[in-house]
Design a protein around this motif. Structure first.
Motif, short mmCIF file in Angstrom:
data_model
loop_
_atom_site.label_atom_id
_atom_site.label_comp_id
_atom_site.label_asym_id
_atom_site.label_seq_id
_atom_site.Cartn_x
_atom_site.Cartn_y
_atom_site.Cartn_z
N ILE A 123 1.25 -1.14 0.64
CA ILE A 123 -0.21 0.18 -0.20
C ILE A 123 1.10 0.97 -0.01
N LEU A 124 1.75 1.03 0.72
CA LEU A 124 2.46 2.51 1.02
C LEU A 124 3.74 2.90 -0.35
N LEU A 125 3.53 1.43 -1.12
CA LEU A 125 4.48 1.35 -2.45
C LEU A 125 3.57 2.07 -3.53
N LEU A 126 2.84 1.64 -3.33
CA LEU A 126 2.24 2.71 -4.66
C LEU A 126 1.33 3.54 -4.32
N SER A 127 1.40 4.17 -3.21
CA SER A 127 1.18 5.34 -2.85
C SER A 127 2.29 6.31 -2.68
N VAL A 128 3.18 6.13 -2.80
CA VAL A 128 4.67 6.60 -2.75
C VAL A 128 4.39 6.54 -4.73
N MET A 129 4.69 5.33 -5.02
CA MET A 129 5.06 5.79 -6.77
C MET A 129 3.81 6.81 -7.45
N ALA A 130 2.24 6.21 -7.48
CA ALA A 130 1.46 7.36 -7.33
C ALA A 130 1.90 9.24 -7.30
N VAL A 131 1.92 9.25 -6.39
CA VAL A 131 2.32 10.52 -6.38
C VAL A 131 3.78 11.26 -6.60
N ASP A 132 4.72 9.83 -6.68
CA ASP A 132 5.84 10.50 -7.62
C ASP A 132 5.43 10.56 -9.57
N ALA A 133 4.24 9.49 -9.74
CA ALA A 133 3.83 9.88 -10.87
C ALA A 133 3.10 11.05 -11.57
N LEU A 134 2.64 11.75 -10.04
CA LEU A 134 1.97 13.28 -10.67
C LEU A 134 2.92 14.18 -10.48
N THR B 268 8.94 -3.74 -8.11
CA THR B 268 9.45 -3.20 -7.42
C THR B 268 9.51 -4.41 -5.92
N TYR B 269 8.32 -4.81 -6.34
CA TYR B 269 7.34 -5.24 -5.22
C TYR B 269 8.18 -6.52 -4.96
N TYR B 270 8.43 -6.82 -5.91
CA TYR B 270 9.06 -8.38 -6.02
C TYR B 270 10.56 -8.64 -5.49
N VAL B 271 11.43 -7.49 -5.84
CA VAL B 271 12.65 -7.55 -5.52
C VAL B 271 12.98 -7.22 -4.30
N VAL B 272 11.67 -6.35 -3.29
CA VAL B 272 12.20 -6.25 -2.47
C VAL B 272 11.76 -7.27 -1.43
N LEU B 273 10.47 -7.99 -1.63
CA LEU B 273 10.42 -8.99 -1.25
C LEU B 273 11.74 -10.75 -0.41
N ALA B 274 12.80 -10.22 -2.44
CA ALA B 274 13.37 -11.72 -2.34
C ALA B 274 14.57 -11.27 -1.65
N THR B 275 15.12 -9.77 -1.82
CA THR B 275 16.05 -8.99 -0.57
C THR B 275 15.79 -9.98 0.65
N LYS B 276 14.63 -9.56 1.56
CA LYS B 276 14.09 -9.41 2.36
C LYS B 276 13.91 -10.90 3.06
N THR B 277 14.06 -11.87 2.12
CA THR B 277 14.74 -13.15 2.40
C THR B 277 16.01 -13.31 2.61
N LYS B 278 16.54 -12.03 2.14
CA LYS B 278 18.93 -12.77 2.13
C LYS B 278 19.14 -11.61 3.05
N LEU B 279 18.78 -11.30 4.27
CA LEU B 279 18.65 -9.58 5.30
C LEU B 279 20.55 -9.64 5.45
N ASP B 280 20.32 -11.57 6.23
CA ASP B 280 21.81 -11.69 6.02
C ASP B 280 23.19 -10.89 5.32
N ARG B 281 22.67 -10.83 4.07
CA ARG B 281 24.02 -10.88 3.31
C ARG B 281 23.52 -9.55 2.74
N LEU B 282 22.48 -8.35 3.17
CA LEU B 282 22.11 -7.33 2.76
C LEU B 282 23.84 -6.11 2.94
N SER B 283 23.96 -5.58 1.95
CA SER B 283 25.13 -4.40 2.90
C SER B 283 24.87 -3.05 2.21
N PHE B 284 24.04 -2.08 2.86
CA PHE B 284 23.67 -0.20 2.63
C PHE B 284 24.90 0.23 1.57
N VAL B 285 25.46 -0.28 1.61
CA VAL B 285 26.82 1.18 1.68
C VAL B 285 26.91 1.01 -0.09
#
Length: 412
Positions: free
Chosen positions: A10-21, A67-84
């Motif tokens: 819901i948040l992603l849809l809202s942000v993308m709608a505002v971004d499109a506008l 975007t939704y798919y990539v974020v959910l896929a990344t969520k399963t691999k948080l231990d290997r995620l680097s924010f840098v």
């Protein structure tokens, strides 16, 4: 990555709608509050008929899904995620996007986040042409203002003369002196209307709480003129049914009444998303109004329609060889230019009507054309619109003789 997937969606849809506008706001140079306000007019548009708008909507939906798919896929691999590296890519892309797409500083005047509502504007075609003075000193002359949809000011004078060409020929020169120039624009079409009709910084929202406004049509009525507005789209769009009478228009001609033509005769429609009457038919109504037998002088305002993006090919004579982009090397721009050129031909026919009393004619663009390509946008002066003023130089008898003389000449 830290919240429930459905809440995230819901948040992603809202942000993308505002971004499109926000993207559309910048593209059409419409302030975001105005963009939100104008959403209620979306039902007047034929979005489903536009491949461009449908492709944009599809792209937005595909981006949402990926975007939704990539974020959910990344969520399963948080231990290997680097924010840098993520932050590095994010800020690098943002900086590159800003560098490529930010408008030039000298075009910022064209963006409509102006603070001083209803502040006076002196740089307007109607002001340069002295129309206000003509209402007082030349009460026997008609006045015609043509607001040409999407017409900016070409950087090349050759391109500008190409569009104005029919109005710069010898036939018109016999009856009119021509002067041209540019004016700074701000905002979208209704801001252009406020600039030229009222010489103020405003848009349709600024007339809601006003019972009237000191604008050229109102002054024309006070000077004994009969006033009329013409547009091939619905008068509900941007509340023109409401604020046009407030600024002095006595007659309103929109698609609802066939723009003042025979109300029972069906007329063809033109355009894609903004589908309405064809400019050629509306021009006939403008001409009939101005050349009518009534004794009172007339003040006419015509807002053209068919050059609104996206432009339907094949609606006007193919004068510029647009299949390969013509002299503009840009198909979209060339098709818009064919529409602008056609308006010049239509205005020429009005100007040379032998039943027309001397008429001050002003053509002016409302805003820069919203083109997709940078090569197309660079062919225009940033923040400027073009205008042309035809000033009658003869009395009725001499002008009629000149018109008849030009009509007897063989066509080139």
């Amino acid at each position: 990555m830290l919240i429930n997937r459905y809440v995230f969606l819901i948040l992603l849809l809202s942000v993308m709608a505002v971004d499109a506008l926000a993207l559309l706001s910048l593209f059409f140079q419409m302030p975001l509050p105005m963009m939100f306000d104008s959403l209620r007019f979306a039902g007047n548009l034929s979005i489903a008929d536009s491949a461009v708008y449908l492709a944009g909507l599809l792209l937005l939906l595909v981006s949402l899904g990926l975007t939704y798919y990539v974020v959910l896929a990344t969520k399963t691999k948080l231990d290997r995620l680097s924010f840098v590296p993520f932050l590095f890519v994010l800020f690098t892309f943002a900086a590159f996007d800003w560098w490529v797409n930010v408008p030039p500083q000298d075009a910022l005047a064209a963006q409509s986040n102006f603070a001083d509502r209803f502040s006076p504007v002196r740089d307007a075609a109607s002001a340069h042409a002295g129309l206000d003075q003509h209402l007082v000193s030349s009460g026997e002359r008609n006045i015609l203002i043509v607001m040409v949809e999407g017409l900016g000011a070409f950087a090349s004078q050759d391109h500008q003369k190409l569009v104005w060409g029919p109005l710069l020929g010898e036939e018109v020169k016999e009856s009119y002196d021509a002067e041209s120039g540019t004016a700074v624009y701000f905002g979208t079409t209704t801001s252009g209307e406020a600039r030229e009709l009222c010489n103020v910084m405003a848009d349709y929202r600024d007339f809601r709480e006003r019972d009237s406004a000191d604008c050229l049509p109102k002054r024309a009525v006070e000077a004994g003129y009969r006033t009329a507005a013409f547009h091939g789209f619905t008068g509900e769009f941007f509340e023109r049914f409401d604020w046009y009478p407030k600024i002095g228009f006595q007659e309103l001609n929109f698609i609802e009444n066939n723009a003042g033509l025979n109300p029972v005769k069906p007329l063809p429609h033109c355009g894609v998303a903004f589908r309405g009457l064809c400019d050629a038919d509306v021009a006939k109504s403008v001409e009939a109004f101005l050349s009518g037998p009534e004794e009172a002088p007339k003040f006419a305002y015509w807002l053209t329609l068919n050059s609104h993006k996206p432009v339907m090919p094949g609606e006007v004579p193919a004068r510029l060889s647009c299949d390969n982009g013509g002299v503009f090397d840009d198909v979209e721009l060339c098709r818009m230019a064919e529409q602008w050129l056609n308006v010049s031909h239509l205005v020429k026919a009005i100007a040379l009507n032998e039943n027309l009393r001397p008429t001050e004619i002003v053509l002016v663009g409302d805003h820069h054309p919203p083109l997709f390509t940078r090569s197309g946008r660079r062919q225009f002066q940033p923040g400027k619109v073009a205008w042309l003023h035809l000033k009658p130089k003869m009395d009725d008898e001499a002008r009629t003789a000149a018109v008849r003389s030009s009509a007897q000449r063989p066509e080139n």
